[in-house]
Design an enzyme around this catalytic site. Structure first.
Site, PDB file in Angstrom:
ATOM      1  N   ARG A 183       0.797  -1.225   0.000  1.00 44.92           N
ATOM      2  CA  ARG A 183       0.000   0.000   0.000  1.00 44.92           C
ATOM      3  C   ARG A 183       0.837   1.286   0.000  1.00 44.92           C
ATOM      4  NH1 ARG A 183      -2.456  -3.101  -1.696  1.00 44.92           N
ATOM      5  NH2 ARG A 183      -4.257  -4.232  -0.907  1.00 44.92           N
ATOM      6  N   SER A 232     -11.164  -0.079   3.425  1.00 45.26           N
ATOM      7  CA  SER A 232     -10.559  -0.706   4.608  1.00 45.26           C
ATOM      8  C   SER A 232      -9.843   0.345   5.450  1.00 45.26           C
ATOM      9  CB  SER A 232      -9.554  -1.777   4.191  1.00 45.26           C
ATOM     10  OG  SER A 232     -10.229  -2.815   3.533  1.00 45.26           O
ATOM     11  N   GLU A 302      -4.727   1.965   7.388  1.00 40.71           N
ATOM     12  CA  GLU A 302      -4.500   2.049   5.937  1.00 40.71           C
ATOM     13  C   GLU A 302      -4.996   3.411   5.450  1.00 40.71           C
ATOM     14  OE1 GLU A 302      -5.314  -1.369   3.522  1.00 40.71           O
ATOM     15  OE2 GLU A 302      -6.140  -0.125   1.912  1.00 40.71           O
TER      16      GLU A 302
HETATM   17  C1  LIG Z   1     -15.610   1.632  -1.012  1.00 39.53           C
HETATM   18  C2  LIG Z   1     -14.099   1.677  -1.066  1.00 39.53           C
HETATM   19  C3  LIG Z   1     -13.400   0.519  -1.425  1.00 39.53           C
HETATM   20  C4  LIG Z   1     -12.000   0.545  -1.483  1.00 39.53           C
HETATM   21  N1  LIG Z   1     -11.336  -0.599  -1.829  1.00 39.53           N
HETATM   22  C5  LIG Z   1      -9.992  -0.594  -1.911  1.00 39.53           C
HETATM   23  C6  LIG Z   1      -9.279  -1.774  -2.292  1.00 39.53           C
HETATM   24  O1  LIG Z   1      -9.844  -2.812  -2.569  1.00 39.53           O
HETATM   25  N2  LIG Z   1      -7.914  -1.713  -2.348  1.00 39.53           N
HETATM   26  C7  LIG Z   1      -7.234  -0.553  -2.061  1.00 39.53           C
HETATM   27  O2  LIG Z   1      -5.996  -0.558  -2.142  1.00 39.53           O
HETATM   28  N3  LIG Z   1      -7.887   0.570  -1.688  1.00 39.53           N
HETATM   29  C8  LIG Z   1      -9.247   0.583  -1.613  1.00 39.53           C
HETATM   30  N4  LIG Z   1      -9.898   1.727  -1.235  1.00 39.53           N
HETATM   31  C9  LIG Z   1      -9.137   2.929  -0.851  1.00 39.53           C
HETATM   32  C10 LIG Z   1      -8.882   3.920  -2.016  1.00 39.53           C
HETATM   33  O3  LIG Z   1      -9.918   3.838  -2.966  1.00 39.53           O
HETATM   34  C11 LIG Z   1      -7.556   3.678  -2.715  1.00 39.53           C
HETATM   35  O4  LIG Z   1      -6.468   3.789  -1.816  1.00 39.53           O
HETATM   36  C12 LIG Z   1      -7.360   4.665  -3.879  1.00 39.53           C
HETATM   37  O5  LIG Z   1      -6.342   4.201  -4.729  1.00 39.53           O
HETATM   38  C13 LIG Z   1      -7.029   6.074  -3.411  1.00 39.53           C
HETATM   39  O6  LIG Z   1      -7.076   6.943  -4.542  1.00 39.53           O
HETATM   40  P1  LIG Z   1      -7.528   8.461  -4.391  1.00 39.53           P
HETATM   41  O7  LIG Z   1      -7.358   9.098  -5.714  1.00 39.53           O
HETATM   42  O8  LIG Z   1      -8.876   8.547  -3.801  1.00 39.53           O
HETATM   43  O9  LIG Z   1      -6.417   8.999  -3.398  1.00 39.53           O
HETATM   44  P2  LIG Z   1      -6.582   9.975  -2.139  1.00 39.53           P
HETATM   45  O10 LIG Z   1      -7.366   9.288  -1.079  1.00 39.53           O
HETATM   46  O11 LIG Z   1      -7.044  11.299  -2.574  1.00 39.53           O
HETATM   47  O12 LIG Z   1      -5.064  10.094  -1.688  1.00 39.53           O
HETATM   48  C14 LIG Z   1      -4.377   8.982  -1.151  1.00 39.53           C
HETATM   49  C15 LIG Z   1      -2.900   9.376  -1.004  1.00 39.53           C
HETATM   50  O13 LIG Z   1      -2.330   9.524  -2.289  1.00 39.53           O
HETATM   51  C16 LIG Z   1      -1.724  10.823  -2.416  1.00 39.53           C
HETATM   52  N5  LIG Z   1      -1.956  11.255  -3.783  1.00 39.53           N
HETATM   53  C17 LIG Z   1      -3.145  11.353  -4.432  1.00 39.53           C
HETATM   54  N6  LIG Z   1      -2.948  11.765  -5.693  1.00 39.53           N
HETATM   55  C18 LIG Z   1      -1.621  11.940  -5.845  1.00 39.53           C
HETATM   56  C19 LIG Z   1      -0.795  12.359  -6.923  1.00 39.53           C
HETATM   57  N7  LIG Z   1      -1.301  12.698  -8.121  1.00 39.53           N
HETATM   58  N8  LIG Z   1       0.555  12.424  -6.717  1.00 39.53           N
HETATM   59  C20 LIG Z   1       1.093  12.110  -5.514  1.00 39.53           C
HETATM   60  N9  LIG Z   1       0.362  11.699  -4.459  1.00 39.53           N
HETATM   61  C21 LIG Z   1      -0.982  11.613  -4.624  1.00 39.53           C
HETATM   62  C22 LIG Z   1      -2.449  11.699  -1.405  1.00 39.53           C
HETATM   63  O14 LIG Z   1      -1.643  12.784  -0.990  1.00 39.53           O
HETATM   64  C23 LIG Z   1      -2.692  10.715  -0.283  1.00 39.53           C
HETATM   65  O15 LIG Z   1      -1.520  10.594   0.509  1.00 39.53           O
HETATM   66  C24 LIG Z   1     -11.301   1.738  -1.170  1.00 39.53           C
HETATM   67  C25 LIG Z   1     -12.014   2.902  -0.819  1.00 39.53           C
HETATM   68  C26 LIG Z   1     -13.400   2.876  -0.774  1.00 39.53           C
HETATM   69  C27 LIG Z   1     -14.141   4.139  -0.415  1.00 39.53           C
END
Ligand SMILES: Cc1cc2nc3c(=O)[nH]c(=O)nc-3n(C[C@H](O)[C@H](O)[C@H](O)COP(=O)(O)OP(=O)(O)OC[C@H]3O[C@@H](n4cnc5c(N)ncnc54)[C@H](O)[C@@H]3O)c2cc1C
Length: 309
Positions: A183, A232, A302
Site C-alpha cells: 500500500r 478498509s 490504511e
Molecule cells: C468503497 C471503497 C473501497 C476501497 N477498496 C480498496 C481496495 O480494494 N484496495 C485498495 O488498495 N484501496 C481501496 N480503497 C481505498 C482507495 O480507494 C484507494 O487507496 C485509492 O487508490 C485512493 O485513490 P484516491 O485518488 O482517492 O487517493 P486519495 O485518497 O485522494 O489520496 C491517497 C494518497 O495519495 C496521495 N496522492 C493522491 N494523488 C496523488 C498524486 N497525483 N501524486 C502524488 N500523491 C498523490 C495523497 O496525498 C494521499 O496521501 C477503497 C475505498 C473505498 C471508499
C-alpha cells in the site's frame, strides 16, 4: 482558512488559476467519507506548467503543498487542512493506448478514475487491471497507495510514472527506480504523480469480463454499499485480516456519533450521515485498543489521517 496563509501567496495563486484557486473550500466535498473541514486553499491546476508554478509558489512562501486525488483513502480532520491542497484538474485525466509486444502500453493521467481505466482495458482485451473494479479514486492516488485487491496491485502493472518533483520540475521515474511496498509507492519526497504508464497484456475479452464480474460480485457480497467510507480502515496484518480481528473483538456495529463499524465488514467504518472525523477516529482508537487487548495485534491504519484535528 485562508487567513493562515500569506495573502501574497493566495493572491499569486488566484492570479495564476483564477477561480481554480479556492480559499476555504470545504474538503467534505472532495472526500469519499463526505467528511473534512476547509482547506486553507484548494487549487485545481490544469496543466503541468500550472502545477509546477503552484508548487514553486508554495515553496517560495514556505507553505506545504498536499495532494488530494479522489479523497477515497483519507480521513480529513474536522478543522480542515493547512497549506495548499492540490487536486489535479480534468485536463490530467487523458488516457492513451499504444500497441506493444503482446499487449499495450497505456498512459493514464493521474486524475483519471482507476475503475474507468480498468473497464476500458477489459473492453480492449487487455489484462492486468481487472482487480481494480470497485476501487474508487484516481490513477495518481492508486499509484501512490499501490492500491490492490484480490491478488493484484498497481506494482504489477505500472512500469513508469510521470510527475513533477518538489522543485516543480517535470520528471519520470521508471525501471529500477520505481519500487513499491504494501500500500505505498516509494517515490521521492514531494513528488506529484501526473501520469502512470501501465504494461498490459492481450487476453480474451470474455475471460477478462468474467474475471471483472467475479471481483464485482465479491465486493457486493463482502462490503457495505451506499454509506460513505474510505474502504478498509486498517492494513491486514501478516497472515490475518483486520476485519476478522475486529469482528472477533465483538466490535461490529459499534458507534461513535454518526460513525459506525460496519455490520457487513468490520474493517469498514461508515458515515451514517453527518459523522465527524473525530467520530471515525474514536472508533479507530477503540478497534486498535480492543484488538490489541484480545489478540496482541496492533492494527496499522490504511486510511490516511490528514489535516488538522
Ligand atoms: C468503497 C471503497 C473501497 C476501497 N477498496 C480498496 C481496495 O480494494 N484496495 C485498495 O488498495 N484501496 C481501496 N480503497 C481505498 C482507495 O480507494 C484507494 O487507496 C485509492 O487508490 C485512493 O485513490 P484516491 O485518488 O482517492 O487517493 P486519495 O485518497 O485522494 O489520496 C491517497 C494518497 O495519495 C496521495 N496522492 C493522491 N494523488 C496523488 C498524486 N497525483 N501524486 C502524488 N500523491 C498523490 C495523497 O496525498 C494521499 O496521501 C477503497 C475505498 C473505498 C471508499
Amino acid at each position: 482558512m485562508s487567513a493562515a496563509l500569506p495573502t501574497a501567496l493566495v493572491d499569486a495563486l488566484r492570479a495564476t488559476l483564477g477561480t481554480r484557486a479556492r480559499p476555504g473550500e470545504p474538503l467534505a466535498r472532495h472526500t469519499s467519507y463526505r467528511i473534512g473541514g476547509p482547506a486553507d486553499v484548494l487549487v485545481l491546476p490544469a496543466t503541468v506548467g500550472e502545477l509546477g508554478a503552484v508548487l514553486r509558489l508554495a515553496a517560495a512562501h514556505g507553505v506545504r503543498a498536499i495532494l488530494l486525488g479522489g479523497g477515497s483513502n483519507v480521513l480529513v480532520g474536522d478543522a480542515g487542512m493547512r497549506g495548499v491542497v492540490v487536486k489535479l484538474g480534468r485536463a490530467f485525466a487523458a488516457v492513451s493506448w499504444t500497441p506493444h509486444a503482446g499487449g499495450a502500453r497505456v498512459r493514464a493521467g493521474a486524475a483519471a478514475q482507476l475503475g474507468r481505466v480498468a473497464r476500458a482495458a477489459v473492453a480492449r482485451g487487455l489484462a492486468g487491471l481487472e482487480y481494480a473494479e470497485g476501487i474508487p479514486g484516481t490513477v495518481g492516488g492508486a499509484l501512490f497507495m499501490n492500491a490492490g485487491a484480490y491478488g493484484g496491485d498497481l506494482a504489477r502493472v505500472a512500469v513508469a510514472v510521470d510527475g513533477v518533483d518538489a522543485a516543480g520540475e517535470p520528471r519520470t521515474v521508471a525501471d529500477g527506480a520505481l519500487t513499491f511496498r504494501y500500500r505505498r509507492a516509494e517515490l521521492p519526497a514531494g513528488f506529484v504523480v501526473t501520469a502512470v504508464h501501465f504494461a498490459l497484456r492481450a487476453d480474451d475479452p470474455a475471460v477478462l469480463r468474467a474475471r471483472m464480474a467475479e471481483v464485482r460480485a465479491h465486493r457486493l457480497a463482502a462490503q457495505p454499499q451506499g454509506a460513505p467510507s474510505a474502504g478498509s480502515v486498517f492494513k491486514n496484518p501478516a497472515g490475518d485480516h483486520a476485519g476478522r480481528l475486529i469482528e472477533q473483538a465483538g466490535l461490529k456495529g459499534s458507534r461513535a456519533g454518526r460513525a459506525r463499524i460496519s455490520e457487513r465488514h468490520a474493517n469498514f467504518i461508515v458515515n451514517e450521515g453527518g459523522a465527524r472525523a473525530c467520530d471515525v477516529k474514536a472508533l479507530m482508537d477503540v478497534a486498535q485498543r480492543v484488538v490489541w487487548e484480545r489478540s496482541g495485534v496492533w492494527l496499522e491504519p490504511e486510511v490516511q489521517l490528514v489535516g488538522s484535528w
